[in-house]
Design a protein around this motif. Structure first.
Motif, PDB file in Angstrom:
ATOM      1  N   GLN A  51     -13.081  34.466-116.239  1.00 48.18           N
ATOM      2  CA  GLN A  51     -13.644  35.444-115.324  1.00 48.18           C
ATOM      3  C   GLN A  51     -13.058  36.835-115.595  1.00 48.18           C
ATOM      4  O   GLN A  51     -11.893  36.960-115.981  1.00 48.18           O
ATOM      5  CB  GLN A  51     -13.354  35.039-113.867  1.00 48.18           C
ATOM      6  CG  GLN A  51     -13.830  33.646-113.502  1.00 48.18           C
ATOM      7  CD  GLN A  51     -15.335  33.529-113.525  1.00 48.18           C
ATOM      8  OE1 GLN A  51     -16.059  34.509-113.303  1.00 48.18           O
ATOM      9  NE2 GLN A  51     -15.835  32.316-113.809  1.00 48.18           N
ATOM     10  N   PHE A  52     -13.903  37.845-115.373  1.00 48.30           N
ATOM     11  CA  PHE A  52     -13.504  39.245-115.555  1.00 48.30           C
ATOM     12  C   PHE A  52     -12.615  39.676-114.386  1.00 48.30           C
ATOM     13  O   PHE A  52     -12.896  39.358-113.225  1.00 48.30           O
ATOM     14  CB  PHE A  52     -14.744  40.121-115.648  1.00 48.30           C
ATOM     15  CG  PHE A  52     -14.456  41.584-115.709  1.00 48.30           C
ATOM     16  CD1 PHE A  52     -14.024  42.185-116.882  1.00 48.30           C
ATOM     17  CD2 PHE A  52     -14.612  42.394-114.579  1.00 48.30           C
ATOM     18  CE1 PHE A  52     -13.760  43.549-116.939  1.00 48.30           C
ATOM     19  CE2 PHE A  52     -14.347  43.753-114.631  1.00 48.30           C
ATOM     20  CZ  PHE A  52     -13.917  44.327-115.816  1.00 48.30           C
ATOM     21  N   PRO A  61      -3.217  39.810-112.488  1.00 47.50           N
ATOM     22  CA  PRO A  61      -2.739  38.435-112.692  1.00 47.50           C
ATOM     23  C   PRO A  61      -1.448  38.344-113.489  1.00 47.50           C
ATOM     24  O   PRO A  61      -0.808  37.288-113.508  1.00 47.50           O
ATOM     25  CB  PRO A  61      -3.905  37.790-113.445  1.00 47.50           C
ATOM     26  CG  PRO A  61      -4.538  38.919-114.194  1.00 47.50           C
ATOM     27  CD  PRO A  61      -4.400  40.117-113.297  1.00 47.50           C
ATOM     28  N   GLY A  62      -1.073  39.413-114.175  1.00 55.03           N
ATOM     29  CA  GLY A  62       0.135  39.378-114.980  1.00 55.03           C
ATOM     30  C   GLY A  62      -0.160  39.572-116.447  1.00 55.03           C
ATOM     31  O   GLY A  62      -1.256  39.977-116.838  1.00 55.03           O
ATOM     32  N   SER A  63       0.829  39.282-117.264  1.00 52.67           N
ATOM     33  CA  SER A  63       0.700  39.521-118.701  1.00 52.67           C
ATOM     34  C   SER A  63      -0.002  38.353-119.392  1.00 52.67           C
ATOM     35  O   SER A  63      -0.143  37.256-118.831  1.00 52.67           O
ATOM     36  CB  SER A  63       2.073  39.748-119.330  1.00 52.67           C
ATOM     37  OG  SER A  63       2.910  38.636-119.087  1.00 52.67           O
ATOM     38  N   ILE A  69      -4.329  33.593-118.755  1.00 49.22           N
ATOM     39  CA  ILE A  69      -4.466  35.052-118.652  1.00 49.22           C
ATOM     40  C   ILE A  69      -4.610  35.616-120.058  1.00 49.22           C
ATOM     41  O   ILE A  69      -3.712  35.424-120.905  1.00 49.22           O
ATOM     42  CB  ILE A  69      -3.245  35.697-117.957  1.00 49.22           C
ATOM     43  CG1 ILE A  69      -3.001  35.069-116.589  1.00 49.22           C
ATOM     44  CG2 ILE A  69      -3.444  37.209-117.842  1.00 49.22           C
ATOM     45  CD1 ILE A  69      -1.693  35.502-115.954  1.00 49.22           C
ATOM     46  N   ILE A  70      -5.720  36.278-120.309  1.00 51.24           N
ATOM     47  CA  ILE A  70      -5.982  36.836-121.640  1.00 51.24           C
ATOM     48  C   ILE A  70      -6.210  38.335-121.521  1.00 51.24           C
ATOM     49  O   ILE A  70      -7.055  38.799-120.719  1.00 51.24           O
ATOM     50  CB  ILE A  70      -7.228  36.173-122.285  1.00 51.24           C
ATOM     51  CG1 ILE A  70      -7.042  34.660-122.348  1.00 51.24           C
ATOM     52  CG2 ILE A  70      -7.484  36.754-123.664  1.00 51.24           C
ATOM     53  CD1 ILE A  70      -5.865  34.213-123.175  1.00 51.24           C
ATOM     54  N   VAL A  76      -8.683  45.044-121.232  1.00 52.11           N
ATOM     55  CA  VAL A  76      -9.280  44.343-120.095  1.00 52.11           C
ATOM     56  C   VAL A  76      -8.710  42.924-120.021  1.00 52.11           C
ATOM     57  O   VAL A  76      -8.395  42.302-121.043  1.00 52.11           O
ATOM     58  CB  VAL A  76     -10.819  44.308-120.237  1.00 52.11           C
ATOM     59  CG1 VAL A  76     -11.460  43.477-119.132  1.00 52.11           C
ATOM     60  CG2 VAL A  76     -11.377  45.727-120.223  1.00 52.11           C
ATOM     61  N   LYS A  77      -8.593  42.380-118.780  1.00 51.36           N
ATOM     62  CA  LYS A  77      -8.028  41.055-118.603  1.00 51.36           C
ATOM     63  C   LYS A  77      -9.074  40.050-118.140  1.00 51.36           C
ATOM     64  O   LYS A  77      -9.939  40.375-117.306  1.00 51.36           O
ATOM     65  CB  LYS A  77      -6.873  41.089-117.593  1.00 51.36           C
ATOM     66  CG  LYS A  77      -5.681  41.900-118.058  1.00 51.36           C
ATOM     67  CD  LYS A  77      -4.538  41.878-117.043  1.00 51.36           C
ATOM     68  CE  LYS A  77      -3.350  42.690-117.546  1.00 51.36           C
ATOM     69  NZ  LYS A  77      -2.208  42.678-116.598  1.00 51.36           N
ATOM     70  N   LEU A  78      -8.978  38.817-118.684  1.00 50.34           N
ATOM     71  CA  LEU A  78      -9.802  37.689-118.273  1.00 50.34           C
ATOM     72  C   LEU A  78      -8.880  36.572-117.806  1.00 50.34           C
ATOM     73  O   LEU A  78      -7.772  36.400-118.331  1.00 50.34           O
ATOM     74  CB  LEU A  78     -10.680  37.188-119.424  1.00 50.34           C
ATOM     75  CG  LEU A  78     -11.629  38.200-120.082  1.00 50.34           C
ATOM     76  CD1 LEU A  78     -12.381  37.540-121.226  1.00 50.34           C
ATOM     77  CD2 LEU A  78     -12.620  38.777-119.064  1.00 50.34           C
TER      78      LEU A  78
END
Length: 524
Positions: A51-52, A61-63, A69-70, A76-78
């Motif tokens: 999810q975006f 969400p963090g690193s 966590i990507i 941008v994080k997914l």
């Protein structure tokens, strides 16, 4: 196209999303990214959805942790919530037997929430269990051969499935795997020798039905300690071994190059020895001029390392090792035909109700027929040998029972018939015995006699090593000469005075033969 997923084959492809694809995720054109694999398409158990993360409305969400966590190349994080079940392939673990996946597995552990979960490690993903840190309730499921953390004496090349528990409860470090049901929960091990399909894995001379076997093993740090084995053969001519065996083991290692001279301080039998590099450890069993023998408690030592005893590092190293693994200790068994028990023997139906091989020691008391020291026997015991050959009847046999009706200092073993309170005899009633002659020396077969003194011709005093409670004990005397008559002249709790007279007169005479004496009682 709204609410469809953006599909990517690998993690590398997903991390390289361009600005147009990111904008479509941000606007909701795509409901998320469907990832079909990690290193290549199809190398994960199933596709998963990321999810975006909207930086304006969603919490950070963090690193990047490589799985849940990507962080994309454009920042941008997914995210993907794995909840309580995680397969390490989703974090990039490789099953190539070449890659150390310890750090990847640690990321899986760290991604679980406080409620914990189970991490699945496929065959071929090797790692080091002792490098992992468990801070929450975690279970690992993996193949035994994939844990490279410690060398083990136990050979394991069959990819056994391991469930490692790191789920200590609030009551302490009790790692439990609970089996629960509404009525009579049970753990069943079923030997299905009727199921075919693995016969090509049978060992040399191994057959499916001769015997059927199931085992339960207890190890400590990779060293065999205890095993329960059930086995049954349909070939009744091969009856030895049919039944259940309870087998403890010990493993010994001779560490050559390590000796007392390797230490400044004195080492002793019973001291713990730990390898400085391997962390193998054991307890000293014997100390030799150029080696020590230890009972191995965990893992293996390695040649070339020093060892630590009582905080002191040895000045020399292990030059060589002689390993005696899985030394069988005394076994306990029961056969599956008649239910006969054996101690020190394998299951065998053609024997008595109870068979004992080897030395049987209950307590360091004296042998049967002698006084049993007060401080060693203070509770009721019963030994019931049956005289029936093929079946046991409670009315047959004899019972040996500790008589607790008397004060502790006066208790004896009472021999009775089964189902009867009438004593046939006492075991442990003899308080002292021995022989005397003119040499006044204590006979080697004497008991509770410290000295024999010749007072004068035909007059002897016997001193007891341990005094009696009372002086009203009974004395039986014997003579090897028909004209020499021994009699009791005086008794005390510490000594017995014996005189020998010529038969038919009061004249005392030194015995030409042996005078024997037995003292019973004196303790009631």
């Amino acid at each position: 196209m709204a609410n469809q997923f953006l599909i990517k084959n690998t993690m590398q492809d997903m991390k390289a999303l361009d600005s147009t694809e990111i904008a479509a995720l941000e606007s909701g054109t795509y409901a998320g990214v469907q990832l079909l694999g990690y290193h290549e398409k199809g190398d994960t158990p199933a596709p998963i959805i990321y999810q975006f993360v909207d930086t304006l409305t969603d919490p950070d969400p963090g690193s990047d942790n490589g799985g849940s966590i990507i962080v994309l190349d454009l920042g941008v994080k997914l995210i993907h919530n794995f909840d309580v079940e995680v397969n390490v392939r989703y974090f990039g673990a490789k099953s190539d037997q070449l890659t150390d996946n310890s750090s990847v597995i640690q990321k899986c552990i760290n991604t679980l929430t406080s409620k914990g979960g189970t991490i699945h490690i496929p065959i071929g993903c090797y790692f080091y269990l002792d490098r992992l840190v468990f801070t929450i309730k975690v279970n690992l499921v993996f193949s035994k051969t994939d844990d490279r953390s410690r060398p083990s004496l136990v050979s394991s090349a069959t990819n056994e499935k391991v469930l490692f528990l790191a789920n200590a409860n609030n009551g302490g470090i009790v790692n439990e795997n609970q089996l629960s049901a509404a009525f009579h929960p049970g753990h069943v091990v079923d030997v299905r020798d009727d199921v075919t399909g693995q016969d090509n894995w049978l060992g040399i001379d191994q057959q499916r039905e001769n015997p059927s076997r199931a085992s339960y093993n207890i190890r400590r740090q990779g060293v065999n300690k205890f095993r329960i084995v059930y086995q049954h053969s349909k070939d009744r001519s091969n009856i030895i071994g049919n039944g259940t065996t309870f087998q403890p083991w010990r493993s010994e290692v001779v560490l050559h190059g390590i000796a007392q001279s390797s230490f400044i301080n004195t080492i002793a039998i019973g001291d713990m020895v730990t390898g400085s590099t391997s962390k193998g450890y054991g307890i000293i069993r014997s100390i030799e001029p150029s080696s020590i023998v230890i009972v191995l408690e965990g893992f293996k030592f390695i040649n070339g390392e020093s060892v630590v005893v009582n905080g002191e590092n040895s000045s020399t190293v292990i030059t060589n090792q002689s390993i005696s693994a899985n030394i069988p200790l005394q076994v306990m068994s029961v056969d599956d035909m008649k239910g006969y028990w054996g101690f020190g023997t394998a299951p065998y139906e053609n024997r008595s109700l109870l068979s004992i091989a080897g030395e049987l020691t209950v307590a360091p008391t004296r042998s049967a027929g002698q006084y049993i020291e007060d401080n060693l026997v203070n509770s009721t015991v019963s030994f019931i040998p049956s005289i029936a050959k093929d079946s046991y009847s409670p009315n047959n046999g004899l019972s040996i029972t500790m008589d607790n009706s008397k004060p502790q200092s006066s208790r004896r073993l009472t021999l009775t018939k089964r189902k009867s309170n009438d004593a046939i005899g006492h075991i442990g009633a003899v308080r002292a015995y021995g022989n005397l002659n003119t040499s006044t020396l204590i006979n080697t077969s004497s008991f509770n006699v410290s000295s024999i003194i010749r007072n004068s011709s035909g007059d002897f005093s016997v001193q007891f090593s341990s005094p009696f409670s009372r002086a009203d004990y009974a004395v039986a005397l014997s003579s090897s000469h028909p004209m020499e008559f021994p009699y009791v002249f005086a008794k005390t709790i510490t000594s017995l005075r014996i005189r020998i007279a010529i038969t038919g007169s009061t004249n005392l005479v030194d015995p030409t033969g042996i005078i024997g004496f037995i003292c019973t009682g004196g303790d009631v």
